[in-house]
Design an enzyme around this catalytic site. Structure first.
Site, PDB file in Angstrom:
ATOM      1  N   ASP A 265       0.823  -1.203   0.000  1.00 12.00           N
ATOM      2  CA  ASP A 265       0.000   0.000   0.000  1.00 12.00           C
ATOM      3  C   ASP A 265       0.860   1.256   0.000  1.00 12.00           C
ATOM      4  O   ASP A 265       0.516   2.259  -0.643  1.00 12.00           O
ATOM      5  CB  ASP A 265      -0.987  -0.005   1.180  1.00 12.00           C
ATOM      6  CG  ASP A 265      -0.365  -0.439   2.489  1.00 12.00           C
ATOM      7  OD1 ASP A 265       0.547  -1.270   2.465  1.00 12.00           O
ATOM      8  OD2 ASP A 265      -0.816   0.040   3.544  1.00 12.00           O
ATOM      9  N   ASP A 289      -0.670  -7.240 -10.059  1.00  8.42           N
ATOM     10  CA  ASP A 289      -1.821  -6.913 -10.900  1.00  8.42           C
ATOM     11  C   ASP A 289      -2.283  -5.486 -10.628  1.00  8.42           C
ATOM     12  O   ASP A 289      -2.495  -4.686 -11.542  1.00  8.42           O
ATOM     13  CB  ASP A 289      -2.946  -7.911 -10.621  1.00  8.42           C
ATOM     14  CG  ASP A 289      -4.012  -7.903 -11.700  1.00  8.42           C
ATOM     15  OD1 ASP A 289      -3.870  -7.161 -12.696  1.00  8.42           O
ATOM     16  OD2 ASP A 289      -5.002  -8.646 -11.562  1.00  8.42           O
TER      17      ASP A 289
END
Length: 399
Positions: A265, A289
């Protein structure tokens, strides 16, 4: 001889006229492949003009193979065994987009190709081309190559649907045999398994480090969620450091290589604030992804984002358009072939035809800098080129 072969020393032996399978793809695949093939052929012809006798020095022999809707219509199968065998035999292939239904129907054909051929490294170079609109103030600072693990993590496809006898057996095992107490709603839960191995992590991270060293790039960053998933994502991080210390000690010592890590993150934040801090990044499958599409958006969108799926041990590689099939505009000449074109440049570089790869990338850059765009990138529809007209423009810059 027309076959590309892997030699005993791990390099590719490429004839002057290699046979390369292609999958046209679904939806706009028909549009972008026709345009891209003309550009590829023009690029190779310009880079390798041939002999005084008039024969081409190098030329690609394109071999059509089937997958997706075309395969289903002709063979009754979405991914025929003949297609997989052709790619196994010829080692290198290129494909347009294939449809992936959400929540039902066939398994993702893209994932199936990666799994069946063990294409463990998804390689996505992300760079900015001047002239393309970007949401960033300084998109030119983004020049990052992604190495995404391609065969493990949740994309292994090991899951069971809520309410089925199979998922109940899994939940019963977890609760009674493994002492799991944290399935909050066991009677309505679906369950998935996330395998991440040392071998799978090491071969991906090794490929990322080798790429960095081969391209004189220093920083390799391991992106993970090991603060929460201690043994899977955390294992990826730990095994990466151990690999670097074991196999690349000299490069670490002399400063040619620096290995670091960042929580996934935080990475998504840092690529917006400080993208220039990253050269090559290695990620687990799901994180890769997300990050691939996020980075593509920083430089103009997934329509200009290339990709390759590679097994560096066997030599097998499938280069692909990374975007969707966009069936609503198929056959209308509105699609942007740039993702497939840049993936083709990656293919040319992979087989050792670097002069052609450089020429193709330069031609695309010149087209963009000249304000030549398809509809998705053009400032207005009146300024947009059709798919084929854009291909013609790129060919003009090639020549």
């Amino acid at each position: 001889m027309t076959k590309i072969r892997m030699t005993p020393d791990g390099t590719l032996s490429v004839p002057d006229t290699p046979e390369i399978p292609y999958i046209e793809g679904d939806g706009i695949g028909q549009d972008i492949w026709e345009a891209s093939r003309r550009v590829f052929d023009a690029t190779v012809a310009a880079a390798y003009p041939g002999t005084p006798e008039g024969e081409d020095q190098r030329r690609i022999l394109w071999r059509r193979v089937l997958a997706g809707h075309a395969a289903l219509a002709e063979t009754g199968e979405s991914l025929p065994a003949e297609t997989l065998e052709a790619i196994r035999e010829d080692l290198v292939a290129i494909k347009g987009p294939l449809e992936t239904p959400v929540g039902q129907g066939m398994r993702s054909l893209n994932v199936a190709l990666r799994q069946e051929l063990d294409l463990y490294a998804c390689v996505r170079p992300v760079r900015y081309f001047p002239g393309i609109e970007s949401p960033l103030k300084h998109p030119e600072l983004t020049d990052i190559t992604i190495f995404r693990e391609n065969t493990e993590d949740i994309y292994a496809g090991i899951e069971w649907n809520a309410g089925t006898p199979e998922v109940q057996r899994v939940i019963d095992f977890l609760q009674t045999r493994m002492g799991v107490t944290k399935i909050r709603f066991p009677h309505s839960s679906s369950i998935g398994i996330k395998p991440i191995s040392r071998e799978g992590s090491e071969r991906l991270i090794r490929a990322a480090i080798d790429y960095a060293l081969a391209h004189s790039l220093t920083n390799v960053t391991l992106v993970h969620k090991g603060n929460i998933q201690k043994f899977t994502e955390g294992g990826f991080r730990r095994w990466g450091y151990e690999l670097a210390e074991r196999e690349y000690a000299d490069a670490l010592a002399d400063g040619r290589l620096a290995v670091s890590d960042v929580i996934a993150d935080n990475f998504l934040q840092q690529i917006l604030l400080h993208p220039d801090r990253f050269d090559v990044v290695a990620l687990t499958n799901l994180n890769g992804d997300y990050a691939s599409d996020a980075l593509a958006a920083q430089v103009g969108g997934i329509g200009i984002s290339p990709g390759a799926n590679i097994n560096y041990s066997s030599g097998h590689a499938v280069f692909e358009a990374t975007h969707g099939t966009a069936p609503d505009i198929a056959g209308q000449g509105l699609a942007n072939p740039s993702s497939l074109l840049l993936s083709g440049a990656m293919l040319l570089e992979y087989i050792g035809w670097s002069e052609a790869a450089d020429r193709l990338r330069s031609a695309l850059a010149s087209a963009f800098a000249s304000g030549q765009f398809t509809r998705d990138l053009a400032p207005s529809s009146s300024d947009a080129l059709s798919t084929q007209d854009f291909a013609d423009a790129v060919i003009t810059h090639i020549r």
